[in-house]
Write a protein that holds these residues in place. Structure first.
Motif, short mmCIF file in Angstrom:
data_model
loop_
_atom_site.label_atom_id
_atom_site.label_comp_id
_atom_site.label_asym_id
_atom_site.label_seq_id
_atom_site.Cartn_x
_atom_site.Cartn_y
_atom_site.Cartn_z
N THR A 434 59.87 25.94 47.48
CA THR A 434 60.59 26.51 46.33
C THR A 434 59.71 26.58 45.08
N TRP A 435 58.48 26.09 45.16
CA TRP A 435 57.63 26.06 43.97
C TRP A 435 56.84 27.35 43.77
N ASN A 436 56.84 28.23 44.74
CA ASN A 436 56.09 29.50 44.64
C ASN A 436 54.61 29.28 44.40
N MET A 437 54.03 28.33 45.14
CA MET A 437 52.62 28.00 44.92
C MET A 437 51.70 29.17 45.26
N LYS A 438 52.05 29.97 46.25
CA LYS A 438 51.20 31.11 46.60
C LYS A 438 51.16 32.13 45.46
N ASP A 439 52.26 32.25 44.71
CA ASP A 439 52.24 33.12 43.54
C ASP A 439 51.46 32.50 42.39
N LEU A 440 51.65 31.20 42.20
CA LEU A 440 50.96 30.52 41.10
C LEU A 440 49.45 30.55 41.25
N MET A 441 48.98 30.79 42.47
CA MET A 441 47.54 30.91 42.68
C MET A 441 46.94 32.02 41.81
N VAL A 442 47.72 33.04 41.52
CA VAL A 442 47.22 34.12 40.67
C VAL A 442 46.90 33.60 39.27
N LEU A 443 47.77 32.74 38.74
CA LEU A 443 47.51 32.15 37.43
C LEU A 443 46.35 31.16 37.48
N TYR A 444 46.38 30.29 38.48
CA TYR A 444 45.46 29.16 38.51
C TYR A 444 44.05 29.53 38.97
N GLU A 445 43.94 30.46 39.88
CA GLU A 445 42.62 30.78 40.45
C GLU A 445 42.16 32.19 40.13
N VAL A 446 43.02 33.18 40.38
CA VAL A 446 42.59 34.57 40.24
C VAL A 446 42.29 34.90 38.78
N GLN A 447 43.22 34.58 37.88
CA GLN A 447 42.97 34.88 36.47
C GLN A 447 41.80 34.07 35.92
N LYS A 448 41.66 32.84 36.39
CA LYS A 448 40.52 32.03 35.95
C LYS A 448 39.21 32.69 36.40
N ALA A 449 39.18 33.15 37.65
CA ALA A 449 37.98 33.80 38.16
C ALA A 449 37.71 35.11 37.42
N PHE A 450 38.77 35.87 37.10
CA PHE A 450 38.60 37.10 36.32
C PHE A 450 37.87 36.81 35.01
N ALA A 451 38.29 35.74 34.34
CA ALA A 451 37.70 35.42 33.04
C ALA A 451 36.25 35.01 33.17
N LEU A 452 35.94 34.19 34.16
CA LEU A 452 34.59 33.66 34.31
C LEU A 452 33.59 34.67 34.84
N ASP A 453 34.08 35.62 35.62
CA ASP A 453 33.19 36.57 36.29
C ASP A 453 33.01 37.85 35.50
N ALA A 454 33.46 37.85 34.25
CA ALA A 454 33.41 39.07 33.43
C ALA A 454 32.29 39.02 32.41
N VAL A 455 31.33 38.14 32.60
CA VAL A 455 30.20 38.05 31.67
C VAL A 455 28.91 38.37 32.41
N ALA A 456 27.94 38.83 31.66
CA ALA A 456 26.69 39.28 32.27
C ALA A 456 25.89 38.14 32.88
N SER A 457 26.19 36.92 32.50
CA SER A 457 25.45 35.76 33.03
C SER A 457 26.13 35.13 34.24
N SER A 458 27.13 35.79 34.80
CA SER A 458 27.78 35.27 36.00
C SER A 458 26.81 35.33 37.18
N HIS A 459 27.27 34.92 38.34
CA HIS A 459 26.39 34.91 39.51
C HIS A 459 27.19 35.23 40.77
N PRO A 460 26.52 35.68 41.83
CA PRO A 460 27.23 35.97 43.08
C PRO A 460 27.78 34.69 43.71
N LEU A 461 28.75 34.87 44.59
CA LEU A 461 29.27 33.72 45.33
C LEU A 461 28.20 33.10 46.22
N SER A 462 27.43 33.95 46.86
CA SER A 462 26.38 33.47 47.76
C SER A 462 25.03 33.91 47.22
N SER A 463 24.16 32.92 46.98
CA SER A 463 22.81 33.21 46.49
C SER A 463 21.82 33.11 47.64
#
Length: 971
Positions: A434-463
């Motif tokens: 009933t907690w909708n954790m799969k939906d909350l993943m968008v707030l907790y992980e996806v939006q966080k990743a959007f913010a961090l990966d939007a700068v020129a100094s980011s890096h690929p997942l696999s180097s």
């Protein structure tokens, strides 16, 4: 020699011999100092790290006095000088270890906490070599065999060459053993060492964790081996692909218990000490090894359970208070879910989980910070409840992803952490549907990743593997890109494959590579075998998401049906730090709807394409339904207006997740100057009708930037007035459904949104809000033994009441913090104390982060950041850091989580910076760091400089427009 080996015969001797033999090294410290000196404890400086999991790198390579390097004129040194490389050569493969360790839980006469041990490593020679390189860091070796530090024996008939030279390479962290002859290919050998190490409180390797029980200091000997700290506990081949079996024996004081990865099989009471021997582990990587000596107690799962879940081990008071029951109840359920989901049996016989007073991460397989594992319904909030669930689900997921199957090298760390992060939401959702954790993943992980990966100094997942060698470079991999973006792109992969297909591919992956090591292409191969009807192979699609940094913004023109993609950067004028094999183009799955009806999925496989069905004159189009893809979406101006109109008239037609994402996309697109700031602000007009948590949380996070940038300007008052009108209905809504604040909403997300309603209402001056929090806090002050504030509301109530109060309120909060027996309660008070508007109190609070017995080391970073987030305290925090730089550079960069903690502090303190003065301060600070040789930390400050310049530019471009819009809306 059998698996018991040479060490087993030593361990099997009578207790007196063990005690005397190991005690001699301690009692004769002064005599040994002339012959053997502990490897110096030098300042260290990793580059970056996240998740949590940190690494250190010696700043100076001081040569231990115990070792004399071979001299060229006396004896030619090995020409290859392999010991100068950070990566192990492939000549030797470890098979098993026998390790005996005796931690001293009391300070010796020299004021030290130490551990004593001996270890044997069995290894096979696979390529001819006359050199043994084995990792060793900050260990002091005995001289039982004259000038040598080790003894080499042959196993199964092999003849061991004589040891020619032996020394320590401090920079590359090796014990180097040069032999008189080459080892024979296919033969097995045994390297035995005796050593001593410091049981330091640095949260790495074999370390000590301290707490007080009834006023008495207690010491726990525990471990944190990831990623390169097993070598700090005993000499080992400390790379993830060097898997082996571990035979552990721990000698420990009476009335203590010893735990390790495997189940104990022999327990001897030796009168003066106890000795616990454990079953051999499964074949595993060194960084996964864990062992603990403590006087903790546990609660156990029922005897009939298939897996013995002895959760939790914790301090006696916590177990007796029932704080381990929640984890005990859910762990078995999570294990069962994963066994079914992976179609793979849990690989161990038991699952011990321990709550530690001090720990560098939130959790690590079986070890947890107390707050991440213990849960007290009377003291813990729903956020604490959720954290206990998610930490448990994540670490249990690692039993398959990371432990059973491990990435070959740290450049593919995201295989461990991204997979564990993604599936942890599935496990949590199964336990709490009933907690909708799969939906909350968008707030907790996806939006966080959007913010961090939007700068020129980011890096690929696999180097590239060759780019990750040193401990500092390994530390770079532990960031939120690895965790959150890794989870986000795997979620996208699961969405376009479908969850059942994805699960079948994972099952095949685990089965094929059980107890082995993999690279990312192995995962793509297993998924490809169960996949049909894709526009390209899994490899072709996914390599674009993991081998290049960033993500696209997809622009849809609903007038023409034209779709295009562009690399999204917050600063459109910046240039990426690295080139891309794919020219920053992606294969993008676009799930879309028209006027509330889902129309299907379209693939964008090139820079620009036309999709006729998206063409419309009056209907609104919404792409990335439920944020199933890792990209942002922009529209033509007419479609933006149609979406705004739909939100204003009936927002329920648009899915909750997308309402949150529309807000997130719009504000970030405006930040990047792709759309007007007024378009983003116009979307917030509908919020007076919104009651769901995800859109409100998304809006608050985005509007927080406005508060940060305009906090001391005339815009701030106009923002308060505008948002007061938006949050007032939400405040009244929760007041009504909670019977005038006497009840708590039943929905998990409503409980979160109630906190948002009170917090934002108090910030913006909604009538009655601050008085409400002051009344609750005063009631507690009058009766400290009975706190009337619900755990969900404590953090915001403490903050607002202390901010509105004075010294009396602050002193009460501090005393409650110091006397709290609950980790969750202490954390909430730690935050509340930072909200004071009194600069003298905030200054005092910051000084407490440097005190030995004031604020715990693991909490100091959070306390500093909390004060920095206070508009009254952020400049105070900056000058505090400057004034105490010598302390901070050692304590945080060296010992409190490496550069990750330092990075959090610098970026957290400077995130409000938006003036020329503040830019000058940062530039001066960077120059000082460079002059002092702290290149990695200077890089963090450089990032802060770039952010400050962007903030200055943003304020200059938007201040007048934002003020105009707010004035018009309030008219």
């Amino acid at each position: 020699m059998g698996k018991g080996g040479f060490v087993a015969s030593v361990v099997g001797t009578i207790a007196v011999i063990i005690i005397i033999g190991l005690s001699v090294g301690t009692q004769k410290h002064k005599q040994e100092e002339s012959r053997t000196k502990v490897m110096p404890k030098v300042e260290v400086k990793p580059k970056t790290a996240v998740m949590p999991k940190t690494v250190v790198k010696p700043k100076t390579a001081v040569k231990p006095k115990t070792v004399v390097k071979p001299k060229t004129e006396d004896d030619p040194i090995h020409e290859a000088k392999l010991w100068k490389n950070y990566r192990l050569p492939t000549s030797l493969v470890p098979l098993y270890y026998n390790v005996t360790l005796w931690p001293q839980l009391k300070m010796d006469i020299y004021g030290r906490y130490i551990f004593i041990g001996h270890s044997g490593a069995a290894f096979m020679c696979v390529n001819e070599t006359d050199l043994i390189l084995i990792h060793s860091y900050e260990l002091k070796y005995s001289l039982t065999w004259g000038r040598h530090h080790a003894m080499l024996r042959g196993l199964s008939g092999a003849k061991a060459p004589a040891i020619k030279k032996i020394w320590l390479e401090v920079e590359t962290q090796y014990l180097v053993v040069q032999l008189s002859e080459k080892l024979q290919v296919g033969m097995t050998y045994w390297l035995y060492t005796e050593f001593q190490g410091e049981l330091a409180d640095d949260l790495r390797g074999f370390y000590r964790s301290e707490f007080f029980e009834n006023g008495v200091k207690k010491v726990v000997a525990t471990t944190q081996m990831q990623p390169t700290f097993a070598r700090k506990a005993f000499p080992c081949f400390d790379e993830p692909a060097m898997k082996a079996v571990f035979h552990m024996t721990l000698i420990h004081p009476l009335r203590t218990v010893a735990l390790a990865n495997a189940t104990e099989i022999i327990f001897h009471n030796k009168k003066l000490v106890l000795q616990t021997k454990f079953e051999p582990t499964e074949k595993m990587s060194t960084y996964l090894l864990a062992f603990v000596v403590s006087d903790f107690i546990s609660i156990k799962s029922p005897a009939e359970a298939k897996v013995l879940v002895r959760t939790i081990w914790a301090q006696r008071k916590a177990i007796e208070a029932g704080q381990g029951k929640y984890a005990l109840n859910i762990t078995g359920n999570i294990i069962n879910f994963y066994q079914n989901y992976y179609n793979s049996t849990y690989p161990l016989q038991k699952s011990d989980q321990i709550a530690l007073p001090t720990f560098s991460f939130g959790a690590m397989e079986n070890s947890f910070k107390e707050k991440a594992l213990l849960f007290d319904p009377s003291m813990s909030s729903n956020q604490d409840h959720e954290w206990a669930l998610m930490a448990n689900s994540h670490e249990v997921a690692h039993m398959w992803f990371g432990n059973l199957v491990t990435m070959k090298w740290w450049n593919d760390l995201w295989l461990n952490e991204g997979l564990a992060t993604y599936v942890s939401y599935l496990g949590a959702d199964d336990v709490q549907p009933t907690w909708n954790m799969k939906d909350l993943m968008v707030l907790y992980e996806v939006q966080k990743a959007f913010a961090l990966d939007a700068v020129a100094s980011s890096h690929p997942l696999s180097s590239p593997e060759e780019k990750v060698n040193t401990p500092a470079e390994i530390a770079d991999q532990f960031d939120y890109i690895t965790y959150s973006k890794g989870a986000a792109v795997l979620r996208m992969l699961s969405e376009f494959l479908s969850e059942p297909v994805f699960a079948r591919g994972l099952s095949a992956y685990l089965k094929q590579f059980a107890y082995g090591n993999t690279v990312y292409t192995d995962l793509w191969g297993n998924l490809q075998e169960v996949t049909v009807n894709l526009p390209a192979s899994v490899t072709e699609i996914m390599n674009r998401w993991i081998l290049q940094m960033g993500y696209p913004v997809v622009t849809i023109d609903t007038q023409t049906g034209r779709i295009s993609q562009e690399h999204f950067l917050l600063d459109s004028e910046s240039e990426p730090d690295r080139p891309s094999l794919y020219n920053y183009e992606w294969f993008v799955p676009i799930k879309w709807m028209k006027n509330g009806t889902v129309m299907g999925q379209h693939w964008l496989l090139e820079k620009t394409a036309t999709h006729e069905p998206m063409r419309t004159n009056s209907e609104w189009v919404l792409a990335n339904v439920n944020v199933s893809g890792f990209y942002r979406v922009n529209y033509d101006s007419q479609n933006w207006q149609r979406l705004i109109s739909q939100l204003t008239s009936d927002h329920s037609v648009i899915p909750v997740i997308n309402r949150a994402q529309i807000l997130d996309d719009a504000f970030k697109l405006a930040r990047a100057k792709i759309i007007s700031i007024t378009v983003a602000l116009s979307i917030t007009k509908y919020l007076s009708e919104e009651r769901e948590y995800m859109p409100w949380e998304s809006a608050i996070k985005k509007l927080d930037h406005f508060f940060l940038m305009f906090d001391w300007t005339e815009v701030y008052g106009a923002m308060e007035e505008y948002l007061r009108g938006k949050v007032q209905p939400l405040f009244n809504y929760f007041k009504n459904i909670t019977a005038d604040w006497t009840e708590i909403p039943s929905s998990h997300t409503d409980q979160y949104n109630q906190v948002n309603a009170i917090s934002l209402a108090c910030i913006t001056g909604v009538e009655g809000c601050v008085n409400l929090t002051k009344t609750w806090y005063r009631q507690w002050m009058e009766n400290p033994d009975k706190n009337p504030i619900h755990p969900n509301l404590k953090m915001t109530v403490y903050c607002n009441a202390i901010a509105a109060g004075g010294v009396e309120e602050w002193e009460f909060g501090w005393n409650m913090y110091k006397s709290s027996s609950s980790a969750a309660e202490a954390e909430m008070l730690l935050y509340g104390l930072s909200c004071s508007k009194d600069l003298s109190l905030l200054s005092r609070y910051l000084k407490y982060t440097l005190g030995v017995n004031m604020i715990r080391k693991q909490d100091a970073t959070s306390a500093i950041l909390y004060v920095a987030n206070n508009k009254h305290g952020h400049l105070l925090t900056w000058f505090f850091i400057r004034d105490n730089w010598d302390h901070i550079i050692y304590d945080f960069v060296c010992c409190r989580g490496g550069l990750f903690s330092f990075s959090r502090i610098i970026l957290g303190v400077s995130k409000r910076f938006s003036t020329l003065f503040e830019l000058i301060w940062l530039r001066q600070f960077r120059e000082e760091l460079l002059y002092s040789g702290f290149i990695n930390t200077a890089f963090v400050v450089h990032h802060a400089i770039e952010t400050t310049k962007a903030n200055m530019k943003w304020v200059a471009q938007n201040k007048k427009e934002v003020m105009r819009w707010l004035t018009e809306e309030s008219a």
